[in-house]
Write a protein that holds these residues in place. Structure first.
Motif, PDB file in Angstrom:
ATOM      1  N   THR A   1       6.892  -9.448  -4.365  1.00 22.00           N
ATOM      2  CA  THR A   1       6.729  -9.640  -2.931  1.00 22.00           C
ATOM      3  C   THR A   1       5.632  -8.701  -2.432  1.00 22.00           C
ATOM      4  N   GLY A   2       4.702  -9.265  -1.681  1.00 23.66           N
ATOM      5  CA  GLY A   2       3.584  -8.473  -1.186  1.00 23.66           C
ATOM      6  C   GLY A   2       2.307  -8.710  -1.954  1.00 23.66           C
TER       7      GLY A   2
ATOM      8  N   PRO B   1       7.593   3.084  -9.832  1.00 21.68           N
ATOM      9  CA  PRO B   1       6.469   3.681 -10.558  1.00 21.68           C
ATOM     10  C   PRO B   1       5.268   3.920  -9.652  1.00 21.68           C
ATOM     11  N   ARG B   2       4.475   4.909 -10.032  1.00 17.81           N
ATOM     12  CA  ARG B   2       3.195   5.104  -9.354  1.00 17.81           C
ATOM     13  C   ARG B   2       2.176   4.073  -9.833  1.00 17.81           C
TER      14      ARG B   2
ATOM     15  N   PRO C   1      -2.534  -0.359  -4.371  1.00 18.21           N
ATOM     16  CA  PRO C   1      -2.867   0.772  -5.244  1.00 18.21           C
ATOM     17  C   PRO C   1      -1.922   0.857  -6.447  1.00 18.21           C
ATOM     18  N   GLY C   2      -2.494   1.177  -7.605  1.00 20.05           N
ATOM     19  CA  GLY C   2      -1.685   1.443  -8.794  1.00 20.05           C
ATOM     20  C   GLY C   2      -1.218   0.227  -9.556  1.00 20.05           C
ATOM     21  N   LEU C   3      -1.621  -0.987  -9.134  1.00 18.00           N
ATOM     22  CA  LEU C   3      -1.147  -2.220  -9.770  1.00 18.00           C
ATOM     23  C   LEU C   3      -2.305  -2.912 -10.480  1.00 18.00           C
TER      24      LEU C   3
ATOM     25  N   ARG D   1       0.821  -1.205   0.000  1.00 12.84           N
ATOM     26  CA  ARG D   1       0.000   0.000   0.000  1.00 12.84           C
ATOM     27  C   ARG D   1       0.855   1.254   0.000  1.00 12.84           C
ATOM     28  N   ASP D   2       2.127   1.091   0.342  1.00 12.14           N
ATOM     29  CA  ASP D   2       3.022   2.249   0.420  1.00 12.14           C
ATOM     30  C   ASP D   2       3.745   2.539  -0.886  1.00 12.14           C
ATOM     31  N   GLY D   3       3.643   1.641  -1.879  1.00  6.30           N
ATOM     32  CA  GLY D   3       4.302   1.908  -3.139  1.00  6.30           C
ATOM     33  C   GLY D   3       4.726   0.647  -3.866  1.00  6.30           C
TER      34      GLY D   3
END
Length: 389
Positions: free
Chosen positions: A217-218, A198-199, A349-351, A180-182
């Motif tokens: 990972t994640g 990337p965003r 987010p963003g994926l 969630r942090d990037g």
């Protein structure tokens, strides 16, 4: 330190390049990373190069909606950017009296999808259009066409680059971190590997999409789709075919049957058949797939083709090429829809992952790209808050 970038698109096939173009046209700094040393080396260049009308797919499905919308966008794009194509039309043929009813079912499904230009033909009407054809009846699809797939990809890339996108060839995704942090991706090979932050990330890696996702990972393994692969073999015809339109039998499980397609030079080819590859799940490495075409498989083609072209000469078919479809359904399961898996499913987010993008992916590429942007919360011409401009 990872290099910040607005968006990364993984995969430089037709869909990935269309996504990069759509992002770049919204003012987002976009990098396309491609494992191969050239664009479109897999599914995008190993198919029938057909612009599908949108006849066969369940009403309301992504395949139905995106094929119909994508076909219209694609014809417009070809005209605007000078991509070689031809709206040649096709005939879907009933090769027995029992199949005539299936033609009506196809027509009804097509109309539910918004395809309203089909014409049902008697055998005599179909044979008046194509004298070498044998059938008990047919559907004429005037909106079906053919396209130079490589020319399309070059045009997509060119327009994306004009909008500021860049392409990194020979740059596989080695690993990544998603939370969630990037997002962070390590791409490249050996000492040339680099880290990108990337965003936005669109995983349009085609055959490799689940494998790429498993390296993040994640990203929970429970979100990975079933992974199957179906090889399709094509055979070319020696000499010129006596047809000016594409000829398709009624569909068969797993594909559209052994059909006759034409390239832009008028050369005929037959296929694909459906050859399911051994299941290895996400561990399967598409780089190891054997694309050789077995000459012996052509023997089955003769019988299939002669159902609608009885005069196919003996020994007229030669191995041409093959392709592999990324499937998220197995051989004994109903055909799966396209899967666009975003934050609403995996929580990152963003994926966005694009899974199971097989036919009609080429036809749908521009519409798929617009939907991908929509799923990431992007409006036309508007970059997300914080995205690199």
């Amino acid at each position: 330190m990872a290099e910040s970038v607005g968006a990364v698109v993984i995969g430089a096939g037709a869909v990935g390049l269309a996504c990069a173009r759509a992002l770049a046209r919204r003012g987002i700094e976009t990098v396309v990373v491609e494992a191969h040393t050239a664009i479109g080396q897999e599914t995008s260049s190993r198919n029938s190069e057909v612009i599908h009308a949108g006849l066969y797919y369940p009403a309301g499905s992504l395949k139905a909606r995106l094929c119909v919308a994508g076909r219209q966008l694609l014809y417009r794009f070809c005209a605007d950017y000078g991509v070689a194509h031809q709206r040649c039309g096709k005939l879907i043929v009933a090769t027995s009296a029992a199949q005539v009813g299936e033609l009506e079912a196809i027509r009804a499904k097509a109309e539910a999808n918004g395809v309203t230009d089909l014409r049902q033909l008697t055998a005599a009407e179909a044979q008046a259009l194509e004298p070498a054809l044998y059938c008990h009846g047919a559907l004429l699809s005037p909106s079906t066409g053919i396209i130079d797939s490589h020319g399309l990809m070059l045009a997509l890339l060119g327009d994306a680059e004009r909008q500021g996108a860049s392409l990194a060839l020979g740059s596989p995704v080695i690993e990544g971190w998603a939370s969630r942090d990037g997002l962070t991706l390590t791409v490249g090979q050996g000492g040339d590997a680099m880290e990108l932050a990337p965003r936005l990330v669109i995983n349009a890696a085609g055959l490799y999409a689940p494998r790429v996702a498993s390296r993040l990972t994640g990203y929970g393994a429970e979100h990975l789709p079933p992974v199957h692969f179906a090889k399709g073999n094509y055979y070319s015809l020696s000499g010129r075919a006596p047809f000016s339109r594409l000829i398709y039998p009624v569909p068969e499980p797993g594909g559209l049957g052994v059909h006759l397609t034409l390239d832009l030079g008028g050369q005929a080819r037959f296929g694909p058949d459906v050859e399911w590859l051994p299941d290895q799940g996400v561990a399967a490495d598409p780089a190891t797939f054997d694309y050789r075409v077995d000459p012996a498989r052509a023997e089955r083609f003769y019988g299939e083709v002669r159902r609608y072209w009885p005069d196919l000469p003996d020994h007229a078919l030669a191995p041409a090429y093959s392709g592999v479809r990324p499937k998220i359904n197995g051989p004994d399961q109903p055909a799966a829809d396209f899967s666009l898996q975003g934050p609403e499913t995996h929580g990152i987010p963003g994926l966005l992952h694009l899974y199971g993008i097989e036919s009609p992916g080429l036809t749908s590429c521009l519409a798929l790209a617009e939907l991908a942007c929509e799923r990431l919360g992007l409006e036309q011409g508007v970059a997300p808050a914080g995205a690199t401009q």
